[in-house]
Structures are given as structure tokens and as C-alpha cells.
Write an enzyme that holds these catalytic residues in place. Structure first.
Site, mmCIF file in Angstrom:
data_model
loop_
_atom_site.group_PDB
_atom_site.id
_atom_site.type_symbol
_atom_site.label_atom_id
_atom_site.label_comp_id
_atom_site.label_asym_id
_atom_site.label_seq_id
_atom_site.Cartn_x
_atom_site.Cartn_y
_atom_site.Cartn_z
ATOM 1 N N GLN A 149 -12.614 -0.546 12.285
ATOM 2 C CA GLN A 149 -12.333 -1.969 12.108
ATOM 3 C C GLN A 149 -12.602 -2.727 13.410
ATOM 4 O O GLN A 149 -12.315 -2.234 14.493
ATOM 5 C CB GLN A 149 -10.885 -2.160 11.667
ATOM 6 C CG GLN A 149 -10.652 -3.444 10.890
ATOM 7 C CD GLN A 149 -9.267 -3.489 10.278
ATOM 8 O OE1 GLN A 149 -8.292 -3.683 10.993
ATOM 9 N NE2 GLN A 149 -9.173 -3.306 8.975
ATOM 10 N N HIS B 138 -9.919 3.342 -2.599
ATOM 11 C CA HIS B 138 -10.053 3.932 -1.266
ATOM 12 C C HIS B 138 -10.409 5.412 -1.366
ATOM 13 O O HIS B 138 -9.855 6.132 -2.193
ATOM 14 C CB HIS B 138 -8.749 3.809 -0.462
ATOM 15 C CG HIS B 138 -8.348 2.397 -0.171
ATOM 16 N ND1 HIS B 138 -7.648 1.624 -1.064
ATOM 17 C CD2 HIS B 138 -8.550 1.614 0.929
ATOM 18 C CE1 HIS B 138 -7.427 0.426 -0.536
ATOM 19 N NE2 HIS B 138 -7.975 0.394 0.661
ATOM 20 N N ARG C 49 -19.115 -3.791 8.587
ATOM 21 C CA ARG C 49 -18.049 -4.802 8.605
ATOM 22 C C ARG C 49 -18.585 -6.123 9.159
ATOM 23 O O ARG C 49 -18.120 -7.195 8.791
ATOM 24 C CB ARG C 49 -16.867 -4.299 9.434
ATOM 25 C CG ARG C 49 -16.157 -3.080 8.819
ATOM 26 C CD ARG C 49 -15.019 -2.620 9.713
ATOM 27 N NE ARG C 49 -14.337 -1.448 9.188
ATOM 28 C CZ ARG C 49 -13.298 -1.469 8.358
ATOM 29 N NH1 ARG C 49 -12.834 -2.639 7.942
ATOM 30 N NH2 ARG C 49 -12.733 -0.357 7.928
ATOM 31 N N LYS D 206 -12.744 -4.153 -4.386
ATOM 32 C CA LYS D 206 -12.885 -3.611 -3.036
ATOM 33 C C LYS D 206 -13.166 -2.107 -3.114
ATOM 34 O O LYS D 206 -12.397 -1.347 -3.688
ATOM 35 C CB LYS D 206 -11.602 -3.860 -2.239
ATOM 36 C CG LYS D 206 -11.592 -3.218 -0.857
ATOM 37 C CD LYS D 206 -10.213 -3.343 -0.234
ATOM 38 C CE LYS D 206 -10.122 -2.562 1.067
ATOM 39 N NZ LYS D 206 -8.749 -2.551 1.603
ATOM 40 N N ARG E 260 0.815 -1.206 0.000
ATOM 41 C CA ARG E 260 0.000 0.000 0.000
ATOM 42 C C ARG E 260 0.855 1.264 0.000
ATOM 43 O O ARG E 260 1.755 1.419 0.828
ATOM 44 C CB ARG E 260 -0.927 -0.012 1.221
ATOM 45 C CG ARG E 260 -2.030 1.017 1.191
ATOM 46 C CD ARG E 260 -3.103 0.673 0.197
ATOM 47 N NE ARG E 260 -3.930 -0.441 0.629
ATOM 48 C CZ ARG E 260 -4.454 -1.329 -0.192
ATOM 49 N NH1 ARG E 260 -4.220 -1.261 -1.491
ATOM 50 N NH2 ARG E 260 -5.212 -2.297 0.264
#
Length: 208
Positions: free
Chosen positions: A173, A86, A148, A111, A28
Site C-alpha cells: 500500500q 480477498h 495501486r 473489489k 473485517r
């Protein structure tokens, strides 16, 4: 991979071969929330070196050079690619166009990770996921944290969590232990019934 102080391909190769579970590699960049600081050419070269190890899965950023992405998809069929987008600030108005653009490449899943500012916005993203079977929708931030949990229900093909309770990776998260033991995440599927609780402040309710 961007979190490693030094990338040693032989060690990564040994890890891939010894792991009892399928491994997904990610490199990333800073602009996408990671720590990789090298040039574009250095990043592309490292990704190809990683792909030469035939990892089961690799997460690639969708805004990389189109010629490079085409090369990856045509040259490394043994690795399933997660193509990721993102947006750390908001849900973009052109999310449908972005998803359509991502589908130029035959990825395992697409994603879509966006920052949601309300639970209603997160619910809209849940509907987006339901209507786009190959999308894996992640809502970043506390307001979208519940999505999530609903990942298996809305059809996500990949899910993101963390095992170390001291090292949350992204805002909102949920740790693995909580997903499994509080929400029984491993038993959720597209047929699981969902019930909602409306209130203010809803987080004060034991049922929330």
C-alpha cells in the site's frame, strides 16, 4: 470498525454526519485480514446496525451468507455497497468465476484484492480490470504495488491508501502523500498514457 475497542453507534452516527467527505465503513473478519472476532450472527447484527445509520458506503465480504447479502441489498438502498473478495496467498485460477458469482448482487463496485507474485501477474490483473468495468482490482504485495498507482487508469471505482506514514495497513500500500505528490494520483484517468521501464534490478533506476 473492527479496529475499534468498543463500537458506539451514536459516536459513529455523529462522525458520519459531521464528516465533510463520504465515509466508507468496513467490518473485517479475522479470515479477511481484520480483527473482528465475534460470531457470524453478531457480525450480521452489527452490520445491520451500521446500515441503519445510512453510511454513504459499506464494504461487505462476498463470502458472507447469501441470504444475508440479499437482505442487505434489498433493504438498504441508501448505502452503496462495495462487495469484496480477498486472497492473501495468490491470484486464483477461477477469478472469472468468482467475479461472475459476485455479480449476482448489484454492488457499487466489486473489489478483487489478490496477492500477486510478479509484475506480469499484476499486469494481467490490470487487463482484467480494464475488461470488467465495475471491478476494482487491488494487487497486494510489493510486486503489485504499482497497480495501486494505476487505479484511476484501469477504471477502479475505489482506491485504498493511508494517511499516517507510520501505519501502513496492507503490504504494498502506498501512502496518500506519495500518491498525490509523486504520482499526481488525483490527475490520472482512463486517458492517461502509461510508459514502462524494463530492467533488472529495475528498482535501482531513478525512473522506476
Amino acid at each position: 470498525i473492527d479496529l475499534l475497542s468498543k463500537v458506539r453507534l451514536e459516536e459513529i452516527k455523529n462522525y458520519l454526519s459531521s464528516s465533510s467527505h463520504p465515509v466508507m465503513l468496513t467490518l473485517r473478519s479475522l479470515s479477511q485480514g481484520g480483527l473482528f472476532k465475534g460470531s457470524t450472527l453478531e457480525k450480521e447484527s452489527l452490520i445491520e446496525n451500521l446500515l441503519s445509520l445510512s453510511p454513504p458506503f459499506l464494504d461487505l465480504e462476498y463470502d458472507m451468507d447469501s441470504a444475508f447479502l440479499e437482505k442487505v441489498f434489498s433493504s438498504y438502498p441508501n448505502t452503496k455497497i462495495i462487495l469484496s473478495y480477498h486472497n492473501f496467498e495468490r491470484v486464483p485460477d477461477d477469478i472469472e468465476a468468482i467475479f461472475s458469482s459476485m455479480q449476482k448482487y448489484d454492488a457499487f463496485t466489486y473489489k478483487i484484492a489478490v496477492k500477486t507474485s510478479s509484475c506480469l501477474e499484476a499486469l494481467k490483473m490490470a487487463l482484467f480490470a480494464k475488461s470488467h468495468p465495475k471491478a476494482s482490482v487491488i494487487c497486494m504485495g510489493e510486486q503489485g504495488s504499482f497497480l495501486r498507482v494505476l487505479g484511476p487508469i484501469i477504471g477502479n471505482l475505489v482506491h485504498y491508501t493511508y494517511a499516517d506514514l507510520e501505519k501502513q495497513v496492507a503490504p504494498g500500500q502506498i501512502p496518500l502523500e506519495e500518491l498525490l505528490h509523486t504520482y499526481h494520483f488525483d490527475r490520472l484517468n482512463s486517458k492517461t498514457a502509461i510508459y514502462g521501464l524494463i530492467g533488472d534490478p529495475v528498482d535501482k533506476s531513478v525512473g522506476a
